[in-house]
Design an enzyme around this catalytic site. Structure first.
Site, PDB file in Angstrom:
ATOM      1  N   LYS A   1     -27.315  19.640 -18.190  1.00 15.33           N
ATOM      2  CA  LYS A   1     -27.695  20.123 -19.518  1.00 15.33           C
ATOM      3  C   LYS A   1     -28.588  21.351 -19.470  1.00 15.33           C
ATOM      4  O   LYS A   1     -29.182  21.673 -18.442  1.00 15.33           O
ATOM      5  CB  LYS A   1     -28.335  18.982 -20.327  1.00 15.33           C
ATOM      6  CG  LYS A   1     -27.243  18.041 -20.864  1.00 15.33           C
ATOM      7  CD  LYS A   1     -27.750  16.981 -21.794  1.00 15.33           C
ATOM      8  CE  LYS A   1     -26.535  16.183 -22.312  1.00 15.33           C
ATOM      9  NZ  LYS A   1     -26.922  14.974 -23.010  1.00 15.33           N
TER      10      LYS A   1
ATOM     11  N   ARG B   1     -25.049   8.842 -17.685  1.00 15.48           N
ATOM     12  CA  ARG B   1     -23.819   9.567 -18.040  1.00 15.48           C
ATOM     13  C   ARG B   1     -23.818  10.864 -17.259  1.00 15.48           C
ATOM     14  O   ARG B   1     -24.678  11.722 -17.479  1.00 15.48           O
ATOM     15  CB  ARG B   1     -23.805   9.811 -19.559  1.00 15.48           C
ATOM     16  CG  ARG B   1     -22.557  10.503 -20.069  1.00 15.48           C
ATOM     17  CD  ARG B   1     -22.661  10.734 -21.570  1.00 15.48           C
ATOM     18  NE  ARG B   1     -21.468  11.385 -22.080  1.00 15.48           N
ATOM     19  CZ  ARG B   1     -21.231  12.685 -22.008  1.00 15.48           C
ATOM     20  NH1 ARG B   1     -22.099  13.492 -21.440  1.00 15.48           N
ATOM     21  NH2 ARG B   1     -20.108  13.181 -22.513  1.00 15.48           N
TER      22      ARG B   1
HETATM   23  N1  HH2 Z   1     -24.163  14.155 -24.090  1.00 11.94           N
HETATM   24  C1  HH2 Z   1     -23.044  14.872 -24.401  1.00 11.94           C
HETATM   25  C2  HH2 Z   1     -21.960  14.248 -25.007  1.00 11.94           C
HETATM   26  N2  HH2 Z   1     -21.980  12.926 -25.290  1.00 11.94           N
HETATM   27  N3  HH2 Z   1     -23.094  10.845 -25.265  1.00 11.94           N
HETATM   28  C3  HH2 Z   1     -24.187  10.118 -24.983  1.00 11.94           C
HETATM   29  N4  HH2 Z   1     -24.227   8.813 -25.273  1.00 11.94           N
HETATM   30  N5  HH2 Z   1     -25.293  10.685 -24.397  1.00 11.94           N
HETATM   31  C4  HH2 Z   1     -25.348  12.002 -24.088  1.00 11.94           C
HETATM   32  O1  HH2 Z   1     -26.394  12.464 -23.578  1.00 11.94           O
HETATM   33  C5  HH2 Z   1     -24.195  12.815 -24.375  1.00 11.94           C
HETATM   34  C6  HH2 Z   1     -23.066  12.191 -24.978  1.00 11.94           C
HETATM   35  C7  HH2 Z   1     -23.011  16.339 -24.094  1.00 11.94           C
HETATM   36  O2  HH2 Z   1     -22.482  16.588 -22.838  1.00 11.94           O
HETATM   37  P1  HH2 Z   1     -20.947  17.015 -22.542  1.00 11.94           P
HETATM   38  O3  HH2 Z   1     -20.007  15.957 -22.972  1.00 11.94           O
HETATM   39  O4  HH2 Z   1     -20.841  17.365 -21.113  1.00 11.94           O
HETATM   40  O5  HH2 Z   1     -20.752  18.352 -23.348  1.00 11.94           O
HETATM   41  P2  HH2 Z   1     -19.937  18.764 -24.650  1.00 11.94           P
HETATM   42  O6  HH2 Z   1     -20.589  18.134 -25.838  1.00 11.94           O
HETATM   43  O7  HH2 Z   1     -20.021  20.273 -24.663  1.00 11.94           O
HETATM   44  O8  HH2 Z   1     -18.512  18.279 -24.480  1.00 11.94           O
END
Ligand code: HH2
Length: 279
Positions: free
Chosen positions: A225, A260
């Site tokens: 992040k 995660r």
């Molecule tokens: N972070 C992201 C997405 N979903 N769900 C939970 N429960 N907790 C988190 O910290 C979380 C999440 C953001 O990360 P990522 O999926 O890699 O990115 P993007 O939103 O750009 O797809």
């Protein structure tokens, strides 16, 4: 004392050791791995590789929530994720989580075999509560400031970030139980990076035991992040792996039950060493 368990559909996930949730973004624009796994064969291959590396859960998402991401229709989001969720669930190697804030998408993925509904808006939508009560899935109640990922990073403010995030998660978990969901299905998540400054994120991690004291399984997502990039002055998310593993290990040692992560093998290796020291 009996082992703590997170109940996710037919799965009973023991929490005696931290679990690893592998991220599978089936999106063209996610901040760290956008575009890599859009085609189903590539997505399935990546999921299987994460399972082989020791992932306990696969979290499938079809909408990027990074600030500035292009909006996607629910139909498009569903088209991206439904087959993948169904195929992985049929393979039966691990519970499959659907990462969505849209009830239509959640419901269709539960029908396709998902065992977890991961809602970044924390089950504020009554239709999401309906999905929760009409299935037996595990539920992730995540905190996000406001209700729009596009604007959540515009000058986020709190009085006491930990107290406010903790109160929100506790309130939403209670609301789910009042609607009929059993407590052992609910996990909470402070939502690192979702309407939080660097200092807010650090404060949440520093005071993670206060989140854990809610008594629900605690999920934490720090992987690659922006706050890690801010600490390390590193713009490229794919070069934040060591920093991410460090933060994940810190979280696990201070009360996180589910991590995660994008980099499953690296995280599993680090947790293995920590576990051996702890024994
Ligand atoms: N972070 C992201 C997405 N979903 N769900 C939970 N429960 N907790 C988190 O910290 C979380 C999440 C953001 O990360 P990522 O999926 O890699 O990115 P993007 O939103 O750009 O797809």
């Amino acid at each position: 004392m009996s082992e703590r368990v997170w109940r996710c559909g037919a799965w009973r996930l023991g929490l005696a050791r931290p679990l690893v949730m592998g991220v599978l973004n089936v999106t063209p624009d996610s901040f760290s791995d956008g575009g890599l796994h859009v085609e189903p064969p590539a997505a399935l291959e990546h999921a299987r590789a994460m399972l082989a590396a020791g992932a306990d859960v696969i979290d499938v998402g079809g909408e990027s929530t990074r600030p500035g991401a292009a909006p996607v229709s629910e139909a498009e989001e569903l088209a991206r994720v439904r087959t993948i969720v169904g195929e992985l669930a049929d393979e039966g190697a691990a519970p499959i989580s659907i990462d969505t804030r849209h009830a239509v998408v959640a419901r269709a993925c539960v029908d396709a075999g998902a065992s977890v509904v991961n809602d970044i808006s924390g089950f504020r939508d009554p239709d999401m509560i309906d999905v929760a009560t009409s299935c037996e899935c595990g539920l992730v109640v995540m905190h996000m400031l406001g209700d729009d990922p596009a604007t959540m990073q515009e000058d986020p403010r709190y009085g006491d970030v930990v107290a406010e995030v903790r109160a929100f998660c506790g309130r939403q978990a209670e609301a789910l139980q009042e609607a009929g969901v059993s407590r052992d299905r609910i996990a909470v998540d402070p939502g690192i990076g979702f309407g939080k400054t660097l200092e807010h994120n650090l404060e949440l991690l520093r005071r993670l035991p206060e989140m854990a004291s809610l008594g629900y399984p605690l999920l934490v997502g720090v992987s690659r992040k922006r706050f890690i990039g801010q600490i390390l002055d590193e713009d490229d998310p794919s070069r934040r792996i060591s920093g991410s593993v460090g933060a994940a290990v810190y979280a696990a040692v201070h009360g996180a039950d589910i991590l995660r992560v994008h980099d499953v093998a690296d995280t599993v290796q680090a947790l293995g060493v920590v576990a051996a020291i702890g024994r």
